[in-house]
Design an enzyme around this catalytic site. Structure first.
Site, PDB file in Angstrom:
ATOM      1  N   THR A 125       0.988  -1.498   0.210  1.00 13.79           N
ATOM      2  CA  THR A 125       0.051   0.108   0.311  1.00 13.79           C
ATOM      3  C   THR A 125       0.506   1.337  -0.167  1.00 13.79           C
ATOM      4  O   THR A 125       2.151   1.384   0.263  1.00 13.79           O
ATOM      5  CB  THR A 125      -1.088  -0.347   1.717  1.00 13.79           C
ATOM      6  OG1 THR A 125      -1.436   1.003   1.568  1.00 13.79           O
ATOM      7  CG2 THR A 125      -0.099  -0.438   1.904  1.00 13.79           C
ATOM      8  N   ASP A 126       0.292   2.303  -0.704  1.00 12.74           N
ATOM      9  CA  ASP A 126       1.497   3.594  -0.382  1.00 12.74           C
ATOM     10  C   ASP A 126       0.958   4.456   1.120  1.00 12.74           C
ATOM     11  O   ASP A 126       1.776   5.112   0.893  1.00 12.74           O
ATOM     12  CB  ASP A 126       0.586   4.962  -1.652  1.00 12.74           C
ATOM     13  CG  ASP A 126      -1.029   5.212  -1.070  1.00 12.74           C
ATOM     14  OD1 ASP A 126      -1.895   4.738   0.378  1.00 12.74           O
ATOM     15  OD2 ASP A 126      -1.764   5.304  -1.950  1.00 12.74           O
ATOM     16  N   GLU A 127       0.288   3.281   1.624  1.00 12.01           N
ATOM     17  CA  GLU A 127       0.843   3.561   3.363  1.00 12.01           C
ATOM     18  C   GLU A 127       1.739   4.080   3.723  1.00 12.01           C
ATOM     19  O   GLU A 127       2.417   4.551   4.929  1.00 12.01           O
ATOM     20  CB  GLU A 127      -0.830   4.021   3.848  1.00 12.01           C
ATOM     21  CG  GLU A 127      -2.264   4.047   3.533  1.00 12.01           C
ATOM     22  CD  GLU A 127      -3.006   3.335   4.443  1.00 12.01           C
ATOM     23  OE1 GLU A 127      -3.480   3.189   5.773  1.00 12.01           O
ATOM     24  OE2 GLU A 127      -4.176   3.742   4.063  1.00 12.01           O
ATOM     25  N   TYR A 153      -1.161  -0.616  10.911  1.00 13.95           N
ATOM     26  CA  TYR A 153      -1.726  -1.311   9.926  1.00 13.95           C
ATOM     27  C   TYR A 153      -0.372  -0.925   9.000  1.00 13.95           C
ATOM     28  O   TYR A 153       0.068  -1.692   8.283  1.00 13.95           O
ATOM     29  CB  TYR A 153      -3.082  -0.429   8.524  1.00 13.95           C
ATOM     30  CG  TYR A 153      -3.044  -1.340   7.655  1.00 13.95           C
ATOM     31  CD1 TYR A 153      -2.952  -2.333   7.535  1.00 13.95           C
ATOM     32  CD2 TYR A 153      -3.055   0.158   6.429  1.00 13.95           C
ATOM     33  CE1 TYR A 153      -3.202  -2.489   5.705  1.00 13.95           C
ATOM     34  CE2 TYR A 153      -3.294  -0.561   5.359  1.00 13.95           C
ATOM     35  CZ  TYR A 153      -3.782  -1.808   5.199  1.00 13.95           C
ATOM     36  OH  TYR A 153      -3.363  -2.071   3.535  1.00 13.95           O
ATOM     37  N   LYS A 157       2.233  -3.348   7.103  1.00 14.60           N
ATOM     38  CA  LYS A 157       2.485  -3.708   5.742  1.00 14.60           C
ATOM     39  C   LYS A 157       3.611  -3.306   5.533  1.00 14.60           C
ATOM     40  O   LYS A 157       4.621  -4.061   4.447  1.00 14.60           O
ATOM     41  CB  LYS A 157       1.625  -3.348   4.713  1.00 14.60           C
ATOM     42  CG  LYS A 157       0.230  -3.708   5.185  1.00 14.60           C
ATOM     43  CD  LYS A 157       0.053  -4.366   4.362  1.00 14.60           C
ATOM     44  CE  LYS A 157       0.270  -4.444   2.853  1.00 14.60           C
ATOM     45  NZ  LYS A 157      -0.656  -6.115   2.466  1.00 14.60           N
TER      46      LYS A 157
HETATM   47  P1  NAD Z   1      -9.306  -6.810   2.770  1.00 17.95           P
HETATM   48  O1  NAD Z   1     -10.190  -6.673   3.942  1.00 17.95           O
HETATM   49  O2  NAD Z   1     -10.733  -6.807   1.653  1.00 17.95           O
HETATM   50  O3  NAD Z   1     -10.208  -8.503   2.250  1.00 17.95           O
HETATM   51  C1  NAD Z   1      -9.061  -9.454   3.195  1.00 17.95           C
HETATM   52  C2  NAD Z   1      -8.901 -10.582   2.830  1.00 17.95           C
HETATM   53  O4  NAD Z   1      -7.948 -11.131   3.579  1.00 17.95           O
HETATM   54  C3  NAD Z   1     -10.411 -11.675   3.868  1.00 17.95           C
HETATM   55  O5  NAD Z   1     -10.821 -12.102   2.849  1.00 17.95           O
HETATM   56  C4  NAD Z   1     -10.065 -12.287   4.981  1.00 17.95           C
HETATM   57  O6  NAD Z   1     -10.711 -13.232   4.927  1.00 17.95           O
HETATM   58  C5  NAD Z   1      -8.054 -12.743   4.245  1.00 17.95           C
HETATM   59  N1  NAD Z   1      -7.594 -12.518   5.604  1.00 17.95           N
HETATM   60  C6  NAD Z   1      -7.504 -12.315   6.410  1.00 17.95           C
HETATM   61  N2  NAD Z   1      -6.440 -11.936   6.776  1.00 17.95           N
HETATM   62  C7  NAD Z   1      -6.168 -13.759   6.478  1.00 17.95           C
HETATM   63  C8  NAD Z   1      -5.358 -14.218   6.800  1.00 17.95           C
HETATM   64  N3  NAD Z   1      -4.639 -15.216   8.083  1.00 17.95           N
HETATM   65  N4  NAD Z   1      -5.286 -16.195   6.099  1.00 17.95           N
HETATM   66  C9  NAD Z   1      -6.073 -15.801   5.329  1.00 17.95           C
HETATM   67  N5  NAD Z   1      -6.570 -14.723   4.325  1.00 17.95           N
HETATM   68  C10 NAD Z   1      -6.883 -13.968   5.814  1.00 17.95           C
HETATM   69  O7  NAD Z   1      -8.574  -6.182   2.065  1.00 17.95           O
HETATM   70  P2  NAD Z   1      -8.574  -5.467   0.662  1.00 17.95           P
HETATM   71  O8  NAD Z   1      -8.812  -3.896   0.596  1.00 17.95           O
HETATM   72  O9  NAD Z   1      -9.307  -6.244  -0.658  1.00 17.95           O
HETATM   73  O10 NAD Z   1      -6.954  -5.374   0.475  1.00 17.95           O
HETATM   74  C11 NAD Z   1      -6.337  -6.399  -0.213  1.00 17.95           C
HETATM   75  C12 NAD Z   1      -4.689  -6.389   0.202  1.00 17.95           C
HETATM   76  O11 NAD Z   1      -4.232  -5.084  -0.591  1.00 17.95           O
HETATM   77  C13 NAD Z   1      -4.580  -5.670   1.815  1.00 17.95           C
HETATM   78  O12 NAD Z   1      -3.568  -6.326   1.604  1.00 17.95           O
HETATM   79  C14 NAD Z   1      -3.418  -4.310   1.541  1.00 17.95           C
HETATM   80  O13 NAD Z   1      -2.961  -4.070   2.126  1.00 17.95           O
HETATM   81  C15 NAD Z   1      -3.590  -4.584   0.190  1.00 17.95           C
HETATM   82  N6  NAD Z   1      -3.973  -2.291  -0.841  1.00 17.95           N
HETATM   83  C16 NAD Z   1      -5.497  -2.634  -0.243  1.00 17.95           C
HETATM   84  C17 NAD Z   1      -6.103  -1.099  -0.553  1.00 17.95           C
HETATM   85  C18 NAD Z   1      -7.445  -0.729  -0.297  1.00 17.95           C
HETATM   86  O14 NAD Z   1      -7.532   0.512  -0.571  1.00 17.95           O
HETATM   87  N7  NAD Z   1      -8.549  -1.106  -0.275  1.00 17.95           N
HETATM   88  C19 NAD Z   1      -5.682  -0.680  -1.323  1.00 17.95           C
HETATM   89  C20 NAD Z   1      -3.640  -0.226  -1.119  1.00 17.95           C
HETATM   90  C21 NAD Z   1      -3.515  -2.149  -0.913  1.00 17.95           C
HETATM   91  P1  TYD Z   2     -10.100   4.262   4.872  1.00 18.41           P
HETATM   92  O1  TYD Z   2     -11.662   3.765   3.623  1.00 18.41           O
HETATM   93  O2  TYD Z   2     -10.712   3.306   6.143  1.00 18.41           O
HETATM   94  O3  TYD Z   2      -9.110   4.670   4.171  1.00 18.41           O
HETATM   95  P2  TYD Z   2      -7.220   4.932   4.483  1.00 18.41           P
HETATM   96  O4  TYD Z   2      -8.037   5.116   6.307  1.00 18.41           O
HETATM   97  O5  TYD Z   2      -6.910   3.197   4.296  1.00 18.41           O
HETATM   98  O6  TYD Z   2      -7.025   5.742   3.588  1.00 18.41           O
HETATM   99  O7  TYD Z   2     -10.589   5.637   5.149  1.00 18.41           O
HETATM  100  C1  TYD Z   2     -10.491   7.392   4.348  1.00 18.41           C
HETATM  101  C2  TYD Z   2     -10.008   8.276   4.763  1.00 18.41           C
HETATM  102  O8  TYD Z   2     -11.241   8.491   4.401  1.00 18.41           O
HETATM  103  C3  TYD Z   2      -9.461   8.465   5.455  1.00 18.41           C
HETATM  104  O9  TYD Z   2      -8.985   9.605   5.634  1.00 18.41           O
HETATM  105  C4  TYD Z   2     -10.565   8.797   6.601  1.00 18.41           C
HETATM  106  C5  TYD Z   2     -11.563   9.037   6.807  1.00 18.41           C
HETATM  107  N1  TYD Z   2     -12.626   8.380   7.330  1.00 18.41           N
HETATM  108  C6  TYD Z   2     -13.275   9.219   7.184  1.00 18.41           C
HETATM  109  O10 TYD Z   2     -13.491  10.322   7.195  1.00 18.41           O
HETATM  110  N2  TYD Z   2     -14.732   8.476   7.775  1.00 18.41           N
HETATM  111  C7  TYD Z   2     -14.989   7.207   8.144  1.00 18.41           C
HETATM  112  O11 TYD Z   2     -16.028   6.808   8.636  1.00 18.41           O
HETATM  113  C8  TYD Z   2     -14.312   6.218   7.823  1.00 18.41           C
HETATM  114  C9  TYD Z   2     -14.234   4.143   7.637  1.00 18.41           C
HETATM  115  C10 TYD Z   2     -12.689   7.523   6.520  1.00 18.41           C
END
Ligand code: NAD
Ligand code: TYD
Length: 343
Positions: A125-127, A153, A157
């Site tokens: 992630t970019d985080e 988090y 990562k």
């Molecule tokens: P999500 O929370 O929707 O899904 C995570 C999945 O992982 C779930 O199905 C969960 O059951 C499974 N999981 C959790 N712990 C596990 C374990 N110990 N063993 C097996 N499975 C397990 O997450 P997402 O948003 O789909 O993110 C997927 C990946 O992409 C993550 O690694 C996240 O860090 C990365 N990512 C997400 C975003 C975003 O905006 N959502 C952006 C950049 C990177």
């Molecule tokens: P989020 O979807 O949790 O992603 P991330 O924190 O990983 O970027 O949140 C996106 C942005 O929205 C973040 O600045 C936090 C804000 N946010 C709210 O203002 N209210 C909310 O209820 C949530 C879940 C997030």
């Protein structure tokens, strides 16, 4: 090619599985997922009968289970989407983030070494870069930006990223890493900003914006992320990090206002609540490397992607209503019940 997709019952992993099975006839996918609160087997029902797909419920931290799966299935590529992913939950209880996101990644990489897997791809992630100031739009994250994390988090990562690069250098494991900006699209769990605001707005519930809503995220439609990961595992160089992002920075408050407008809801639903601890101000990706090396560019404009996403949540109410009527209710009460309303 046989691919292990971990975390495939979650948001991005499931979209990736749909993308790959649709695009390639010769791609076999084994999805490994623990089915935590964020994993949903019904999400995978469109592919459950596909002969190129298999689902295995398992924890990536379970070494014995992983070794036995690697031994029987012999994957060519492992893509690790599995993670605990919600920043607010990580602030509340960091332990499980350290376990799944760091130790789970190490177990998978050990298995890759033991069974000779040709590529391990870590979805990051970019985080991991921390944040950028709001008043310096000229600054962007490049792959050379130092890691500097803010939440448990992002700390977990970043640890996994460092470990992956260490396994490349020490053991010669062919790893690659992608660091993507915020995704949005179908099947995102309604704890994240966009689906939470859509679900609340449709139920005429308050829309809880943290602080003043000025924080900026760089939004990417999930299918563009999937296409980038596919390109990296096929054409990307091992030992390398690739940033993925769409040059689509938006303030949280503008997103929430747009959702109200698209759904025909009044802005009086918007409620400003106490801020997230350590809240990152701005994320912004420089995607030059993946563009010049692999030819990737985002294809979905935000105005189209957000409409498609809203339409999906309107047409798939059953999917998210089942979620928000379950244990999510106590999560919501715990996370939002005590938040002070600022205005
Ligand atoms: P999500 O929370 O929707 O899904 C995570 C999945 O992982 C779930 O199905 C969960 O059951 C499974 N999981 C959790 N712990 C596990 C374990 N110990 N063993 C097996 N499975 C397990 O997450 P997402 O948003 O789909 O993110 C997927 C990946 O992409 C993550 O690694 C996240 O860090 C990365 N990512 C997400 C975003 C975003 O905006 N959502 C952006 C950049 C990177
Ligand atoms: P989020 O979807 O949790 O992603 P991330 O924190 O990983 O970027 O949140 C996106 C942005 O929205 C973040 O600045 C936090 C804000 N946010 C709210 O203002 N209210 C909310 O209820 C949530 C879940 C997030």
């Amino acid at each position: 090619m046989k691919i292990f997709v971990t975390g495939g019952a979650g948001f991005i992993g499931s979209n990736f599985i749909f993308y790959m099975l649709d695009k390639y006839d010769d791609c076999k996918i084994v999805c490994i997922d623990k089915l935590t609160y964020a994993g949903n087997l019904s999400t995978l029902s469109p592919v459950s009968e596909n002969e190129n797909f298999r689902f295995v419920r398992a924890d990536i931290c379970d070494r014995e289970a992983m070794y036995s799966l690697f031994e029987s299935e012999k994957p060519d590529v492992v893509i690790n989407f599995a993670a605990e992913t919600h920043v607010d939950r990580s602030i509340d209880s960091p332990d499980i983030f350290l376990k799944t996101n760091i130790l789970g990644t190490a177990v998978l990489m050990d298995a890759c070494i033991k069974y000779g897997t040709k590529r391990f791809h870590q979805v990051s992630t970019d985080e991991v870069y921390g944040d950028l100031p709001l008043d310096r739009p000229d600054l962007l994250f490049t792959e050379k930006t130092p890691l500097c994390t803010s939440s448990p988090y992002s700390g977990s990562k970043a640890s996994a990223d460092l470990l992956a690069l260490a396994y490349f250098r020490t053991y010669g494991l062919p790893v690659s890493i992608s660091r993507c900006s915020n995704n949005y699209g179908p099947y995102q769990f309604p704890e994240k900003l966009i689906p939470l605001m859509i679900a609340n707005a449709l139920n005429d519930k308050p829309l809880p914006v943290y602080g003043e809503g000025k924080n900026v995220r760089d939004w990417l439609y999930v299918e563009d992320h999937c296409r980038a990961v596919d390109l990296i595992i096929r054409k990307g160089r091992v030992g390398e990090v690739y940033n993925i992002g769409g040059h689509n920075e938006m303030k949280n408050i503008d997103i929430v206002r747009l959702i109200c407008k698209e759904l025909g809801k009044g802005e009086e639903l918007i409620t400003f609540v106490s801020d997230r601890k350590g809240h990152d101000l701005r994320y912004a990706i420089d995607p030059t490397k993946i563009h010049t090396e692999l030819g990737w560019l985002p294809e979905t404009m935000f105005k189209d992607g957000i409409r498609k996403t809203i339409k999906w949540y309107l047409e798939n109410k059953n999917w998210w209503e089942t979620i928000i009527s379950g244990e999510y209710r106590s999560y919501y009460e715990k996370m939002y019940g005590d938040r002070e309303v600022i205005k």
